[in-house]
Write a protein that holds these residues in place. Structure first.
Motif, PDB file in Angstrom:
ATOM      1  N   LYS A 146      -2.780  22.506  -7.652  1.00 42.43           N
ATOM      2  CA  LYS A 146      -2.837  21.067  -7.945  1.00 42.43           C
ATOM      3  C   LYS A 146      -2.267  20.282  -6.769  1.00 42.43           C
ATOM      4  O   LYS A 146      -1.235  20.645  -6.212  1.00 42.43           O
ATOM      5  CB  LYS A 146      -2.058  20.741  -9.222  1.00 42.43           C
ATOM      6  N   SER A 147      -2.943  19.202  -6.414  1.00 45.29           N
ATOM      7  CA  SER A 147      -2.479  18.365  -5.306  1.00 45.29           C
ATOM      8  C   SER A 147      -1.423  17.365  -5.754  1.00 45.29           C
ATOM      9  O   SER A 147      -0.621  16.890  -4.946  1.00 45.29           O
ATOM     10  CB  SER A 147      -3.664  17.617  -4.680  1.00 45.29           C
ATOM     11  N   MET A 148      -1.436  17.041  -7.049  1.00 51.45           N
ATOM     12  CA  MET A 148      -0.472  16.083  -7.584  1.00 51.45           C
ATOM     13  C   MET A 148      -0.341  16.320  -9.088  1.00 51.45           C
ATOM     14  O   MET A 148      -1.346  16.560  -9.756  1.00 51.45           O
ATOM     15  CB  MET A 148      -0.934  14.643  -7.310  1.00 51.45           C
ATOM     16  N   TYR A 149       0.900  16.264  -9.612  1.00 50.71           N
ATOM     17  CA  TYR A 149       1.088  16.459 -11.050  1.00 50.71           C
ATOM     18  C   TYR A 149       2.429  15.852 -11.473  1.00 50.71           C
ATOM     19  O   TYR A 149       3.346  15.694 -10.654  1.00 50.71           O
ATOM     20  CB  TYR A 149       1.029  17.941 -11.439  1.00 50.71           C
ATOM     21  N   SER A 150       2.538  15.514 -12.765  1.00 53.34           N
ATOM     22  CA  SER A 150       3.763  14.916 -13.304  1.00 53.34           C
ATOM     23  C   SER A 150       3.810  15.116 -14.809  1.00 53.34           C
ATOM     24  O   SER A 150       2.794  15.458 -15.436  1.00 53.34           O
ATOM     25  CB  SER A 150       3.828  13.423 -12.969  1.00 53.34           C
ATOM     26  N   TYR A 151       5.003  14.906 -15.376  1.00 55.50           N
ATOM     27  CA  TYR A 151       5.216  15.022 -16.823  1.00 55.50           C
ATOM     28  C   TYR A 151       5.646  13.662 -17.375  1.00 55.50           C
ATOM     29  O   TYR A 151       6.492  12.982 -16.790  1.00 55.50           O
ATOM     30  CB  TYR A 151       6.285  16.074 -17.122  1.00 55.50           C
ATOM     31  N   TYR A 152       5.084  13.303 -18.509  1.00 56.98           N
ATOM     32  CA  TYR A 152       5.337  12.024 -19.183  1.00 56.98           C
ATOM     33  C   TYR A 152       6.007  12.337 -20.518  1.00 56.98           C
ATOM     34  O   TYR A 152       5.472  13.107 -21.318  1.00 56.98           O
ATOM     35  CB  TYR A 152       4.009  11.305 -19.383  1.00 56.98           C
ATOM     36  N   ILE A 153       7.190  11.732 -20.754  1.00 58.61           N
ATOM     37  CA  ILE A 153       7.942  11.982 -21.987  1.00 58.61           C
ATOM     38  C   ILE A 153       8.193  10.649 -22.676  1.00 58.61           C
ATOM     39  O   ILE A 153       8.746   9.715 -22.070  1.00 58.61           O
ATOM     40  CB  ILE A 153       9.292  12.666 -21.699  1.00 58.61           C
TER      41      ILE A 153
END
Length: 223
Positions: A146-153
């Protein structure tokens, strides 16, 4: 008057010469010297039932030809040798074998080559916890490509939950280590976090303490 013999009485010696009139002149018929067949020239049309063997030059004039557009369902063409040059679009029916030669295979260069990226692939995953107490891990993802990723809480409850990201080179639980700081998310609050170091696998760790927590958790990435 003396009785003279007009006809030859010997049958094998009987011969005759056949003439035809050319205008007002009697002209003998001519036979082919090899085959003995009658040679003749016909003006007009001749209808022959069977096979005709032509000797010499024969000129044939055709009329009322059935000239029509060719159709792939009824017509075909076979090229046994040589090459065919087609101007326009060719629609292939059946199996087409293409053989390439003299290919210009070379390393790409930034000064002469370029490509346009039309779009990226988007990947997402999500889960939730409801009235959960204690610690746990969710959304273990393969982030190696993956070139970019994040987690949303988003904390949909009233009690605070603490979260952090953990990374690992394998999916073995004991290999995961913390990446960066922990984040305390109060009831009703939202936080987005991302890793600071690169590893193949990433997961979200949470700690609710001694109180029950309800939350929605999301993972978003692009290739």
């Amino acid at each position: 008057m003396p009785n003279n013999i007009v006809f030859n009485p010997v049958a094998e010696q009987l011969k005759t010469l056949i003439h035809g009139m050319k205008g007002t002149t009697a002209t003998p018929f001519l036979l082919d010297s090899t085959t003995g067949k009658l040679l003749s020239t016909v003006d007009g049309s001749v209808t022959v039932a069977g096979t005709v063997t032509a000797q010499g030059t024969v000129t044939v004039t055709a009329s009322a030809l059935d000239v029509r557009p060719l159709s792939g369902s009824t017509d075909s063409i076979i090229v046994s040798s040589g090459s065919v040059t087609v101007a326009g679009t060719v629609t292939a029916q059946g199996t087409v074998t293409v053989t390439a030669s003299a290919l210009d295979i070379r390393p790409l260069s930034g000064s002469t080559d370029s490509f346009t990226l039309g779009s990226r692939i988007f990947v997402e995953d999500s889960t939730s916890i409801a009235n959960v107490t204690g610690t746990g891990v969710v959304l273990t993802e393969n982030t190696g490509n993956k070139s970019m990723y994040s987690y949303y809480i988003t904390n949909t409850g009233t009690n605070t939950v603490t979260v952090k990201l953990q990374i690992s080179p394998t999916t073995t639980a004991t290999y995961f280590v913390d990446d960066g700081a922990s984040y305390a998310i109060a009831g009703g609050a939202i936080t987005v976090i991302a890793t600071t170091k690169f590893m193949q696998y990433t997961r979200l760790y949470y700690d609710t303490g001694a109180t029950a927590v309800t939350a929605q958790l999301y993972y978003n990435a692009q290739v």
